[in-house]
Design an enzyme around this catalytic site. Sequence first.
Site, PDB file in Angstrom:
ATOM      1  N   GLU A 118       3.962   0.799 -18.214  1.00  0.00           N
ATOM      2  CA  GLU A 118       3.907   2.086 -17.504  1.00  0.00           C
ATOM      3  C   GLU A 118       3.644   1.918 -16.008  1.00  0.00           C
ATOM      4  O   GLU A 118       4.242   2.615 -15.178  1.00  0.00           O
ATOM      5  CB  GLU A 118       2.786   2.949 -18.124  1.00  0.00           C
ATOM      6  N   ASP A 168      12.020  -3.240  -4.147  1.00  0.00           N
ATOM      7  CA  ASP A 168      10.987  -2.738  -5.065  1.00  0.00           C
ATOM      8  C   ASP A 168      11.517  -1.519  -5.845  1.00  0.00           C
ATOM      9  O   ASP A 168      11.351  -1.438  -7.065  1.00  0.00           O
ATOM     10  CB  ASP A 168       9.724  -2.368  -4.269  1.00  0.00           C
ATOM     11  N   GLY A 203      -3.242  -0.372   0.883  1.00  0.00           N
ATOM     12  CA  GLY A 203      -2.982  -1.032  -0.406  1.00  0.00           C
ATOM     13  C   GLY A 203      -1.745  -0.522  -1.113  1.00  0.00           C
ATOM     14  O   GLY A 203      -1.617  -0.672  -2.328  1.00  0.00           O
ATOM     15  N   GLY A 224      -1.013   2.415  -4.830  1.00  0.00           N
ATOM     16  CA  GLY A 224      -2.462   2.485  -4.605  1.00  0.00           C
ATOM     17  C   GLY A 224      -3.183   2.008  -5.848  1.00  0.00           C
ATOM     18  O   GLY A 224      -2.691   2.167  -6.972  1.00  0.00           O
ATOM     19  N   GLU A 278       3.739  -4.000  -1.099  1.00  0.00           N
ATOM     20  CA  GLU A 278       3.771  -5.258  -1.851  1.00  0.00           C
ATOM     21  C   GLU A 278       3.206  -6.387  -0.979  1.00  0.00           C
ATOM     22  O   GLU A 278       3.118  -6.256   0.244  1.00  0.00           O
ATOM     23  CB  GLU A 278       5.218  -5.615  -2.206  1.00  0.00           C
ATOM     24  N   LYS A 290      12.331  -1.155 -10.033  1.00  0.00           N
ATOM     25  CA  LYS A 290      11.869  -0.053 -10.888  1.00  0.00           C
ATOM     26  C   LYS A 290      13.064   0.678 -11.503  1.00  0.00           C
ATOM     27  O   LYS A 290      13.050   1.047 -12.680  1.00  0.00           O
ATOM     28  CB  LYS A 290      11.022   0.913 -10.059  1.00  0.00           C
ATOM     29  N   VAL A 308      -5.147  -3.474  -7.577  1.00  0.00           N
ATOM     30  CA  VAL A 308      -5.037  -2.765  -8.860  1.00  0.00           C
ATOM     31  C   VAL A 308      -6.055  -3.311  -9.868  1.00  0.00           C
ATOM     32  O   VAL A 308      -6.732  -2.539 -10.568  1.00  0.00           O
ATOM     33  CB  VAL A 308      -3.596  -2.855  -9.421  1.00  0.00           C
ATOM     34  N   VAL A 327       6.506   1.258 -12.990  1.00  0.00           N
ATOM     35  CA  VAL A 327       7.424   2.234 -12.392  1.00  0.00           C
ATOM     36  C   VAL A 327       6.641   3.472 -11.940  1.00  0.00           C
ATOM     37  O   VAL A 327       5.956   4.105 -12.737  1.00  0.00           O
ATOM     38  CB  VAL A 327       8.528   2.670 -13.398  1.00  0.00           C
TER      39      VAL A 327
HETATM   40  N1  HSE Z   1       4.634  -1.285  -3.144  1.00  0.00           N
HETATM   41  C1  HSE Z   1       4.818  -0.323  -4.160  1.00  0.00           C
HETATM   42  C2  HSE Z   1       5.079   1.018  -3.499  1.00  0.00           C
HETATM   43  C3  HSE Z   1       3.601  -0.271  -5.043  1.00  0.00           C
HETATM   44  O1  HSE Z   1       4.888   1.151  -2.290  1.00  0.00           O
HETATM   45  O2  HSE Z   1       5.476   1.940  -4.189  1.00  0.00           O
HETATM   46  C4  HSE Z   1       3.835   0.409  -6.345  1.00  0.00           C
HETATM   47  O3  HSE Z   1       4.802  -0.239  -7.110  1.00  0.00           O
END
Ligand code: HSE
Length: 438
Positions: free
Chosen positions: A131, A203, A189, A304, A192, A207, A15, A134
């Site tokens: 932002e 994850d 990419g 991504g 996590e 969120k 990122v 999430v």
């Molecule tokens: N690993 C997370 C996903 C990245 O796959 O959504 C974005 O938060």
Amino acid sequence: MSQPLRIGLAGVGTVGAALMRILEDDREDITRKLGREIRVVAVCARSRSRDRGVDLSDVEWYDDSVALARSPDVDLYVELMGGEDGPAYASVTAALEAGKPVVTANKAMLAKHGLSLAAMAEEAGAQLGLEAAVAGGVPVIKTVREGLGSARIERVYGIMNGTCNYILSRMANEGISFEDCLRDAQELGYAEANPTFDVEGQDTAHKLAVLTALCFECEISAKDIFIEGITSIDKADIEVAGDLGYVIKHLGIAQRSGDGIEQRVHPTLVPKTSTIASIGGVLNAVALETNHVREVLLAGPGAGGEATAASVLADIFDIARGNHVPPLGVPVKELAPYKRGKMRAHEGGYFIRLIAKDVPGALAAIASRMGEEGISLESVIQRPDLEITVEGASTENARTVVLITHETVEQTVRDALAKIAADGYILGTPQLIRIEQI
Ligand code: HSE
């Protein structure tokens, strides 16, 4: 023209590097829109030698993110390192204590410390942009915080993990194994650093915890979330669900329940005809059900580098323009304490996949246990064509049986399944997936 806005960037991974590329490629456009340049002047990253495809020759290097966050040469601190505690938390608090605005994509940190960080930001009069934490590139925080006005949100649900959605979509469309899909998601990419956070549902839970606070104006409570991941989802579940008119999606759901808020994350059968069923690949979608506007559905790339960096940049734009809103939508002192709501009976019932012994009376006994618990069955299907394996047991004389129940409560289903297992007619552990009529 005003002075450039000087960014200190901690974390130059997927990122962070994408953010630097966008700032470089869109420099003229950004400067024209904001009336000032945005410039990354200093970075902190693990390795100085790694090729990230971006030019770092002109930026100052820091080995310590806290020192970077405090640097007088930095106007805005961007944290993209990740991790709920450690350097991420230490540096973000250091920046806020110094009265410096912060932008972060770190949902794990926000799920754990979001409340105190928001309070700290408010006290310091500094902004805290979240932002990108999430749904990646989907502007869901801004929509909830600013776009819906005074609308009362009754339910929020959605696909909030790109990796899970990518895996489930490819398993369904191409019949590819879970492991191969996960490896591809990592290479692209999306995943996590520790991909178990994606596939085990943490994850999404991180969120959802942040989103729940914003949607229901309550304190963040990640520990009160019911979580199931996608690792137990078999190709057979996807295939049978498809034949029955459903798609399996991994959803985060928060809704008012009694006088509390129910938060849950789990695989879910949704009707093929629903909009959310059509959200495939790395896309995320978040649906907001409100009193005034009924349902708003936002969809877009949920993971991504470029998509997530676009959300980081949107927060940087807000800060550069001086837009100032409380990080969690309302001031922290206005947030209600989180009160856990009971998990409701699920409309549409449950999908249950069993491996039943192919002996006289097995199916009748299973149906009768369901009846005893007051569970009404919508359909019962035998699928002798499906390949089955059960660790430690011969499946030579066994068959896959799928039951779809009408609306009922989960504990009742679990009680019936325990009795069915004790009767000795099934092998292994039954698969149980909730159905949502959305
Ligand atoms: N690993 C997370 C996903 C990245 O796959 O959504 C974005 O938060």
